[in-house]
Write an enzyme that holds these catalytic residues in place. Structure first.
Site, mmCIF file in Angstrom:
data_model
loop_
_atom_site.group_PDB
_atom_site.id
_atom_site.type_symbol
_atom_site.label_atom_id
_atom_site.label_comp_id
_atom_site.label_asym_id
_atom_site.label_seq_id
_atom_site.Cartn_x
_atom_site.Cartn_y
_atom_site.Cartn_z
ATOM 1 N N GLY A 16 12.151 3.939 8.075
ATOM 2 C CA GLY A 16 11.809 5.463 8.238
ATOM 3 C C GLY A 16 11.543 5.811 9.789
ATOM 4 O O GLY A 16 11.121 4.830 10.618
ATOM 5 N N GLN A 63 3.269 -9.853 13.147
ATOM 6 C CA GLN A 63 3.475 -8.827 13.750
ATOM 7 C C GLN A 63 2.309 -8.042 14.024
ATOM 8 O O GLN A 63 2.178 -7.011 14.540
ATOM 9 C CB GLN A 63 4.435 -7.945 13.052
ATOM 10 C CG GLN A 63 3.984 -7.238 11.791
ATOM 11 C CD GLN A 63 5.166 -6.221 11.076
ATOM 12 O OE1 GLN A 63 5.981 -7.013 10.293
ATOM 13 N NE2 GLN A 63 5.055 -4.993 11.027
ATOM 14 N N HIS A 108 7.070 5.598 1.693
ATOM 15 C CA HIS A 108 7.772 4.530 1.233
ATOM 16 C C HIS A 108 8.515 5.119 0.014
ATOM 17 O O HIS A 108 9.724 4.707 0.046
ATOM 18 C CB HIS A 108 6.912 3.517 0.646
ATOM 19 C CG HIS A 108 6.032 2.941 1.689
ATOM 20 N ND1 HIS A 108 4.707 3.033 1.671
ATOM 21 C CD2 HIS A 108 6.137 2.314 3.111
ATOM 22 C CE1 HIS A 108 4.221 2.229 2.692
ATOM 23 N NE2 HIS A 108 5.259 1.728 3.285
ATOM 24 N N VAL A 154 7.829 11.557 6.501
ATOM 25 C CA VAL A 154 7.166 12.162 5.515
ATOM 26 C C VAL A 154 5.869 12.702 5.910
ATOM 27 O O VAL A 154 5.023 11.776 6.357
ATOM 28 C CB VAL A 154 6.966 11.443 4.041
ATOM 29 C CG1 VAL A 154 6.409 12.276 3.283
ATOM 30 C CG2 VAL A 154 8.531 11.206 3.827
ATOM 31 N N ALA A 193 0.919 -1.196 0.184
ATOM 32 C CA ALA A 193 0.266 -0.107 -0.066
ATOM 33 C C ALA A 193 0.996 1.158 -0.086
ATOM 34 O O ALA A 193 0.839 2.174 0.871
ATOM 35 C CB ALA A 193 -0.871 -0.099 1.102
ATOM 36 N N LYS A 237 9.252 7.156 11.244
ATOM 37 C CA LYS A 237 8.025 7.138 11.499
ATOM 38 C C LYS A 237 7.609 6.084 12.425
ATOM 39 O O LYS A 237 6.950 6.267 13.513
ATOM 40 C CB LYS A 237 7.136 6.774 10.262
ATOM 41 C CG LYS A 237 5.679 6.366 10.365
ATOM 42 C CD LYS A 237 4.848 7.411 10.591
ATOM 43 C CE LYS A 237 3.303 7.058 10.545
ATOM 44 N NZ LYS A 237 3.007 5.736 11.374
ATOM 45 N N ASP A 238 8.281 5.025 12.246
ATOM 46 C CA ASP A 238 8.355 3.839 13.281
ATOM 47 C C ASP A 238 9.566 3.827 14.045
ATOM 48 O O ASP A 238 10.407 2.983 13.848
ATOM 49 C CB ASP A 238 8.069 2.497 12.571
ATOM 50 C CG ASP A 238 6.885 2.489 11.705
ATOM 51 O OD1 ASP A 238 5.691 2.280 12.006
ATOM 52 O OD2 ASP A 238 6.777 2.747 10.305
#
Ligand code: AMP
Length: 283
Positions: free
Chosen positions: A150, A61, A37, A179, A32, A152-153
């Protein structure tokens, strides 16, 4: 762009690239694909490496089966995003290849204690064992590489960094900035599950982090985040300030760099975000 799913073909592709004198860059995703990404793909192309991207929605996970069932899948669009952003080889391994015993547990699990047990790890039992185990397998198949993750995580990145160091994996990790959409919301495949109203509510998460510009004590940073989140409609799971390497909660005597992390649920969708903060002793 090459398109592979077979683990042996993937291993051979990476080995052949190294034989040709190229380094291998790996970007691991769950598909997705979006602008977050794409930024990793573009960054991975910068050194002239052979860029491998994997798409695998790793069931190990997901602690909640319902969450796995609704996770978005968009393979045709994904191939376009990968190609347009410089991926040389897109790899979509099957569940049977990655976890032949699934849903029975594998005998071997990689577990990163400490960092993997708090925040996301505490709220989603088994999540980081699933992440570390699948990333270890992706690294084992790919071989020596630079791997792009990233921020982000951010906790995931810390878990993978600890695993690579502890197990001396031949992997150089590259951390890439978050982002965001123009309204500040960190881009995530999960954002598409939100209504327009939910999206507007979710903005409180990035706003709470943006409110932490000035150096302050850990408690004041926590309080400021809560002030923005409370009453916003976001169900806050945590709004924490931690040491960016160990993930130990920051105390008011700590000074220097730390990380503020928020998890919140909006319309049943769990969203995470984080930012660097500076700690300064209270007066
Ligand atoms: P995912 O497909 O969600 O597992 O993410 C794959 C990789 O993309 C991970 O390293 C994520 O941290 C990274 N990523 C996802 N969203 C963003 C974003 N908004 N900004 C930067 N990196 C991201």
């Amino acid at each position: 762009m090459e398109h592979l799913s077979d683990l042996d073909a993937w291993r051979a592709y990476a080995r052949d690239q190294r034989r040709l004198g190229r380094r291998v860059a790996l970007v691991a995703t769950m598909g997705a694909l979006h602008a977050g990404h794409a930024s990793l793909f573009r960054r991975a192309t910068e050194n002239g490496d052979a860029v491998l991207a994997t798409i695998f929605v790793n069931p190990r996970q997901f602690s909640d089966p319902a969450d796995l069932a609704i996770y978005p899948r968009a393979l045709e669009d994904d191939a376009l995003v990968a190609k347009e952003n410089g991926v040389d080889c897109l790899i979509e391994p099957t569940l049977e290849q990655m976890w032949p015993d699934y849903p029975s547990p594998t005998a071997t699990t990689v577990s990163v204690r400490g960092i993997g047990d708090v925040l996301e790890g505490a709220d989603r039992p088994g999540h980081f064992d699933g992440v570390a185990s699948v990333v270890a397998k992706l690294f084992a198949i790919t071989g020596p590489c630079r791997a792009y993750f990233g921020e982000k995580d951010f906790q995931q990145l810390a878990v993978v960094r600890a695993m690579v160091a502890d197990l001396a994996m031949p992997v150089e990790l590259v951390a890439c900035p978050i982002v965001r959409d123009p309204d500040g919301l960190a881009i995530s495949s999960r954002n598409y599950q939100l209504s327009a109203e939910g999206r507007a509510t979710a903005r409180a998460i990035s706003q709470a982090l943006a409110a932490l510009g000035a150096p302050d004590t850990a408690s004041n940073h926590r309080r400021r985040m809560r002030e923005v989140l409370d009453g916003s409609g976001v169900h806050t799971a945590y709004a924490e300030v931690v040491d960016p390497d160990t993930f130990a909660p920051s105390s008011d005597t700590d000074v220097g760099g730390a990380r503020a992390l928020i998890a919140g649920v909006v319309e049943g969708v769990r969203l995470i975000d984080n930012a660097a903060v500076t700690l300064q002793a209270g007066r």
